[in-house]
Design a protein around this motif. Structure first.
Motif, PDB file in Angstrom:
ATOM      1  N   TYR A 194       0.906  -1.299  -0.029  1.00 61.36           N
ATOM      2  CA  TYR A 194      -0.154  -0.140  -0.012  1.00 61.36           C
ATOM      3  C   TYR A 194       0.783   1.278   0.016  1.00 61.36           C
ATOM      4  N   ALA A 195       2.162   1.261   0.561  1.00 57.40           N
ATOM      5  CA  ALA A 195       3.129   2.287   0.648  1.00 57.40           C
ATOM      6  C   ALA A 195       3.680   2.566  -0.660  1.00 57.40           C
ATOM      7  N   ASN A 236      -2.010   3.985  -0.523  1.00 60.80           N
ATOM      8  CA  ASN A 236      -2.816   4.353   0.416  1.00 60.80           C
ATOM      9  C   ASN A 236      -1.889   4.477   1.662  1.00 60.80           C
ATOM     10  N   LEU A 237      -1.306   5.458   2.167  1.00 58.24           N
ATOM     11  CA  LEU A 237      -0.461   5.517   3.010  1.00 58.24           C
ATOM     12  C   LEU A 237      -0.983   5.463   4.671  1.00 58.24           C
ATOM     13  N   GLU A 238      -2.274   6.149   4.824  1.00 55.89           N
ATOM     14  CA  GLU A 238      -3.021   5.861   6.135  1.00 55.89           C
ATOM     15  C   GLU A 238      -3.101   4.436   6.090  1.00 55.89           C
ATOM     16  N   LYS A 239      -3.762   3.431   5.274  1.00 55.64           N
ATOM     17  CA  LYS A 239      -4.168   2.265   5.392  1.00 55.64           C
ATOM     18  C   LYS A 239      -2.452   1.291   5.931  1.00 55.64           C
ATOM     19  N   ALA A 240      -1.622   1.756   4.886  1.00 55.67           N
ATOM     20  CA  ALA A 240      -0.266   1.104   5.125  1.00 55.67           C
ATOM     21  C   ALA A 240       0.276   1.575   6.747  1.00 55.67           C
ATOM     22  N   LYS A 241       0.081   2.661   7.127  1.00 54.36           N
ATOM     23  CA  LYS A 241       0.630   3.011   8.666  1.00 54.36           C
ATOM     24  C   LYS A 241      -0.269   2.133   9.632  1.00 54.36           C
ATOM     25  N   GLU A 284      -0.722  -1.991  13.689  1.00 49.04           N
ATOM     26  CA  GLU A 284      -1.427  -3.015  14.070  1.00 49.04           C
ATOM     27  C   GLU A 284      -0.476  -4.431  14.131  1.00 49.04           C
ATOM     28  N   ALA A 285       0.590  -4.494  13.481  1.00 48.99           N
ATOM     29  CA  ALA A 285       1.671  -5.332  13.327  1.00 48.99           C
ATOM     30  C   ALA A 285       2.620  -4.989  14.340  1.00 48.99           C
ATOM     31  N   GLY A 286       2.823  -3.985  15.042  1.00 48.49           N
ATOM     32  CA  GLY A 286       3.769  -3.769  16.095  1.00 48.49           C
ATOM     33  C   GLY A 286       4.811  -3.352  15.642  1.00 48.49           C
TER      34      GLY A 286
END
Length: 525
Positions: A306-307, A345-350, A355-357
């Motif tokens: 996504y990034a 989609n940077l927001e989704k990527a971040k 979520e993954a820590g």
């Protein structure tokens, strides 16, 4: 050869001029535009064809070859039983005909008579059997993976070969286009000899190789399919884009591949140059070593997808001469199944990173070839991933060095990210996935440098391999693509067009969707 010497300043001047050019959207065509393409033809200065490649070839052994540039060179000297025509239809080569029995296990080939190897010995069924035996005895050869699926090879007479498979294999005939035949006399001399002394049935025979610089072939007087049209062909390695284009401009080269996409619109139609483009089977991607702690979680790998702004990648790296691919291989390959895209989609990527820590990111090293465009592509990915906190160290290498560092046992693997491209020269779905995604193909066996391990994916590929029903194959290959897409063991970047540049006096060179050249019918007029 009456080729002009490169003016060194030309490459520098060209690089500066390209920087001043706007990003003109390319026309999708199979031929050049402009004055040269419109009919102004120059005369060839000689009958010695010089082709500039961006890389040196990796090997002269047809049973070990994996890259299309090496295949392009070898196909001047070696031939298979069957081959692809320009429409990717399988047609006769050293075999005049073939048939499959109803069991889908037995294939009978009737061989062409009157064919000689370059050493003067005869091509026949025994020669084919000798090549099979060689590949079966040496598991290090890439063609071992093909012949190991065969139960036996029988030669009922001098010009008949019967291949029996262990189980039905829907890719068998496609794979046979890549099984090129070597003279048994050369095979008897051993692998080291063959690596330096190619000996096939092709239109051209080996003259010399200067490693890192060039390979030259000359016409084979005893060729079964007519006399070649040029006096020699030299394949020259020219990694720097500007220098390669300068060679074409000055006349030191008659044909170059690849033509840098940033320079294609500017040189097309100028100085007797024509740019040739077509859709490709080439997949651009970055492998993500899933054995690394920070890359084990697929949410991280999805975030990395996504990034990346794929539209910007296509415009920046390929000047628009590329397209997005919403699967793990392009639509030019059989059974392509489009997936839901990883739109930028940077927001989704971040969010996925959090979520993954890994909200604060981590550091990784990316390997890739040291050619101009590969380094540019790596730098683009580096900049994009920095936006989600992933700091990438770009490490370009000479291709043979990179290959040796990748082809190691798993416990010695140091690869983290690999910026790379792949094209299946067999044009089948299995060929587009198995060698680079099946777990049995982790290095050193092949190029699954993501160390991707999904038993369901591997099982699906195996089921498809044994299937013969088109509807079932469609479903199975769609399932396989969906699994890979969701697991994201790669950053899926896109598919660039194949782009070449040629002098207007050149004809007869075919550039296939996988980037392989067929120059056996080349003419200089």
């Amino acid at each position: 050869m009456k080729k002009k010497i490169i003016a060194l300043f030309l490459a520098s001047a060209m690089a500066l001029s390209m920087a001043a050019c706007g990003s003109k959207a390319p026309a999708s065509s199979a031929s050049g535009t402009g004055s040269a393409a419109a009919g102004q033809k120059a005369a060839a200065p000689d009958q010695d064809l010089v082709i500039g490649f961006n890389l040196d070839i990796s090997t002269l052994d047809p049973h070990q070859v994996a890259d299309t540039l090496s295949m392009s060179v070898q196909s001047t000297m070696y031939e298979p039983l069957v081959t692809f025509d320009e429409n990717q239809k399988i047609v006769p080569a050293l075999a005049e005909s073939w048939k499959a029995e109803s069991d889908n296990l037995t294939y009978t080939f009737k061989l062409r008579k009157g064919v000689k190897f370059h050493d003067g010995t005869e091509f026949n069924a025994a020669a084919f059997k000798a090549n099979y035996d060689r590949c079966m005895k040496d598991q290090k050869l890439r063609q071992y993976r093909t012949v190991s699926k065969w139960q036996s090879v029988e030669t009922p007479d001098d010009y008949t070969v019967v291949v029996k498979l262990k189980e039905p294999n829907c890719t068998f005939i496609n794979k046979m286009t890549m099984f090129e035949i070597v003279s048994p006399k050369a095979l008897a001399q051993g692998t080291a000899y063959l690596a330096k002394n190619p000996d096939g049935t092709g239109a051209y025979q080996f003259k010399e190789r200067v490693e890192g610089d060039h390979v030259t072939v000359t016409p084979f007087a005893g060729y079964w399919n007519g006399k070649p049209a040029v006096n020699s062909i030299t394949f020259k390695a020219v990694p720097e884009d500007g220098a390669r284009v300068a060679m074409l401009q000055t006349g030191e080269a008659d044909y170059i591949y690849p033509m840098p996409s940033t320079q294609a619109p500017t040189v097309d139609g100028k100085k007797d140059i024509k740019v040739v483009t077509s859709p490709s089977a080439i997949m651009r991607y970055v492998t993500l070593n899933t054995n690394l702690p920070q890359l084990k979680d697929k949410r991280v790998r999805q975030a990395m997808n996504y990034a990346i702004d794929k539209k910007a990648y296509i415009k920046t790296i390929f000047n628009g001469y590329a397209s997005e691919v919403h699967s793990c291989y392009p639509s030019t390959v059989q059974y392509y199944s489009e997936q839901a895209p990883y739109d930028f989609n940077l927001e989704k990527a971040k969010s996925l990173m959090k979520e993954a820590g890994y909200e604060n990111g981590f550091e990784l090293t990316m390997w890739g070839d040291n050619t101009t465009n590969e380094m540019k592509g790596m730098q683009f990915v580096e900049q994009q991933l920095a936006q989600i906190g992933i700091k990438v160290k770009v490490t370009p290498m000479e291709p043979n060095t990179l290959s040796s560092m990748i082809s190691v046992e798993p416990d010695k693997a140091k690869v983290q990210l690999w910026y790379v491209n792949w094209s299946p020269s067999s044009f089948d779905a299995d060929g587009a996935m198995r060698s680079i995604l099946a777990y049995s193909m982790i290095p050193p066996a092949s190029a699954n440098t993501a160390y991707y391990n999904n038993p369901e994916f591997d099982k699906t590929l195996d089921e498809a391999l044994a299937a013969t029903d088109t509807a079932k194959l469609t479903d199975l290959y769609a399932k396989a693509q969906k699994l890979v897409w969701e697991d994201a063991p790669w950053i899926f970047l896109g598919s660039d067009q194949v782009i070449a540049g040629e002098k207007t006096y050149v004809s007869g060179i075919y550039l296939a969707p996988d980037g392989k050249l067929d120059v056996t019918k080349a003419k200089l007029s």
